[in-house]
Design a protein around this motif. Sequence first.
Motif, PDB file in Angstrom:
ATOM      1  N   ILE A  65      18.939 -20.081  26.417  1.00  0.00           N
ATOM      2  CA  ILE A  65      19.015 -20.860  25.164  1.00  0.00           C
ATOM      3  C   ILE A  65      19.159 -22.344  25.496  1.00  0.00           C
ATOM      4  O   ILE A  65      19.995 -22.727  26.325  1.00  0.00           O
ATOM      5  CB  ILE A  65      20.226 -20.414  24.310  1.00  0.00           C
ATOM      6  CG1 ILE A  65      20.132 -18.909  24.015  1.00  0.00           C
ATOM      7  CG2 ILE A  65      20.293 -21.192  23.006  1.00  0.00           C
ATOM      8  CD1 ILE A  65      21.226 -18.393  23.101  1.00  0.00           C
ATOM      9  N   LYS A  68      18.225 -25.381  20.508  1.00  0.00           N
ATOM     10  CA  LYS A  68      18.171 -24.085  19.815  1.00  0.00           C
ATOM     11  C   LYS A  68      19.570 -23.670  19.348  1.00  0.00           C
ATOM     12  O   LYS A  68      19.754 -23.221  18.211  1.00  0.00           O
ATOM     13  CB  LYS A  68      17.605 -23.032  20.777  1.00  0.00           C
ATOM     14  CG  LYS A  68      16.777 -21.990  20.089  1.00  0.00           C
ATOM     15  CD  LYS A  68      16.006 -21.166  21.094  1.00  0.00           C
ATOM     16  CE  LYS A  68      15.446 -19.942  20.392  1.00  0.00           C
ATOM     17  NZ  LYS A  68      14.927 -18.953  21.299  1.00  0.00           N
ATOM     18  N   ASN A 124      20.676 -25.636  16.353  1.00  0.00           N
ATOM     19  CA  ASN A 124      20.090 -25.137  15.098  1.00  0.00           C
ATOM     20  C   ASN A 124      20.950 -24.043  14.492  1.00  0.00           C
ATOM     21  O   ASN A 124      21.200 -24.024  13.288  1.00  0.00           O
ATOM     22  CB  ASN A 124      18.683 -24.572  15.363  1.00  0.00           C
ATOM     23  CG  ASN A 124      17.620 -25.618  15.115  1.00  0.00           C
ATOM     24  OD1 ASN A 124      17.358 -25.977  13.978  1.00  0.00           O
ATOM     25  ND2 ASN A 124      17.043 -26.128  16.191  1.00  0.00           N
ATOM     26  N   TYR A 125      21.403 -23.125  15.344  1.00  0.00           N
ATOM     27  CA  TYR A 125      22.248 -22.029  14.855  1.00  0.00           C
ATOM     28  C   TYR A 125      23.572 -22.593  14.318  1.00  0.00           C
ATOM     29  O   TYR A 125      24.009 -22.251  13.215  1.00  0.00           O
ATOM     30  CB  TYR A 125      22.515 -21.009  15.975  1.00  0.00           C
ATOM     31  CG  TYR A 125      23.457 -19.926  15.510  1.00  0.00           C
ATOM     32  CD1 TYR A 125      22.984 -18.830  14.789  1.00  0.00           C
ATOM     33  CD2 TYR A 125      24.834 -20.038  15.717  1.00  0.00           C
ATOM     34  CE1 TYR A 125      23.857 -17.867  14.309  1.00  0.00           C
ATOM     35  CE2 TYR A 125      25.711 -19.079  15.239  1.00  0.00           C
ATOM     36  CZ  TYR A 125      25.216 -17.994  14.537  1.00  0.00           C
ATOM     37  OH  TYR A 125      26.082 -17.055  14.043  1.00  0.00           O
TER      38      TYR A 125
END
Length: 229
Positions: A197, A201, A204-205
């Motif tokens: 990851i 990314k 974003n979560y």
Amino acid sequence: MRKTIVVVGASKGIGAELVTLFAANSNLQVIALARSIEEENAWRDKDNVFVYNFDLASLSITEDLNRIFSKHSSIDFLINNAGVLVNKPFLELSKNDIHTSYQVNVMGIMESLQFFLPKMLSKGGHIVNISSMGAFQGSVKFAGLSTYSSSKAALTNLTEMLAEEFKDSNVKFNCLCLGAVQTEMLAKAFPGYEAPISASKMANYIADFTLNQWQWMNGKIIPVSLSTP
Ligand SMILES: NC(=O)c1ccc[n+]([C@@H]2O[C@H](COP(=O)([O-])OP(=O)(O)OC[C@H]3O[C@@H](n4cnc5c(N)ncnc54)[C@H](OP(=O)(O)O)[C@@H]3O)[C@@H](O)[C@H]2O)c1
């Protein structure tokens, strides 16, 4: 009206990616804090981003925050993303290694929460603490990370404690226990390991979780991991 989101630990890695994401949302005002952030300000041209140097190991955390927030009255979201990692065998840890880990990962966050919380209680908000899989009960543990993982475990527990103590308020507290994310910190913990990851990314979560999940949970400790480590 714009909502205000504070990111502590915003100068690099996951925190910097969070600020970049929030900066693209004109409904948000972003306050980005870290030790060296003013010099490296990547969001200079954004009128909804305010950056300030702030050190969780400072002896004057409350005074520093009072000065910074004299220009910003309300806070809707807070992400405690700052962290330090020491990778050393337990018997070789210095007093300073232990003290710095607990100061930045736990005590500085507690003192700054005593500043932020009163500003959030009447209106409500979401406080997201960023912890680690190493601090998640029953997870695989790694030698050399005793002071890091145990201090992150304190932050994890603090999340549950505050959710209980402030359960009658509209402030929600949740904790994300991250697995490996490709950043400088990961390289220190697991030299040569490639995480599945990226920082952007994961950001974003975390951004989506912070802005939306307060409606569904409070006092939750959530593992966010694709790999071991
Ligand atoms: N990367 C991973 O695999 C991983 C896994 C589990 C959990 N996490 C957690 O995720 C969070 C972000 O990690 P990262 O990988 O993005 O790490 P990073 O690239 O090392 O970034 C850490 C951030 O914390 C800030 N920080 C460090 N000491 C500080 C202090 N005394 N006062 C204020 N800010 C301070 C740093 O800014 P300055 O140096 O400018 O102060 C930086 O912005 C951390 O809490 C970390 O423990 C990461």
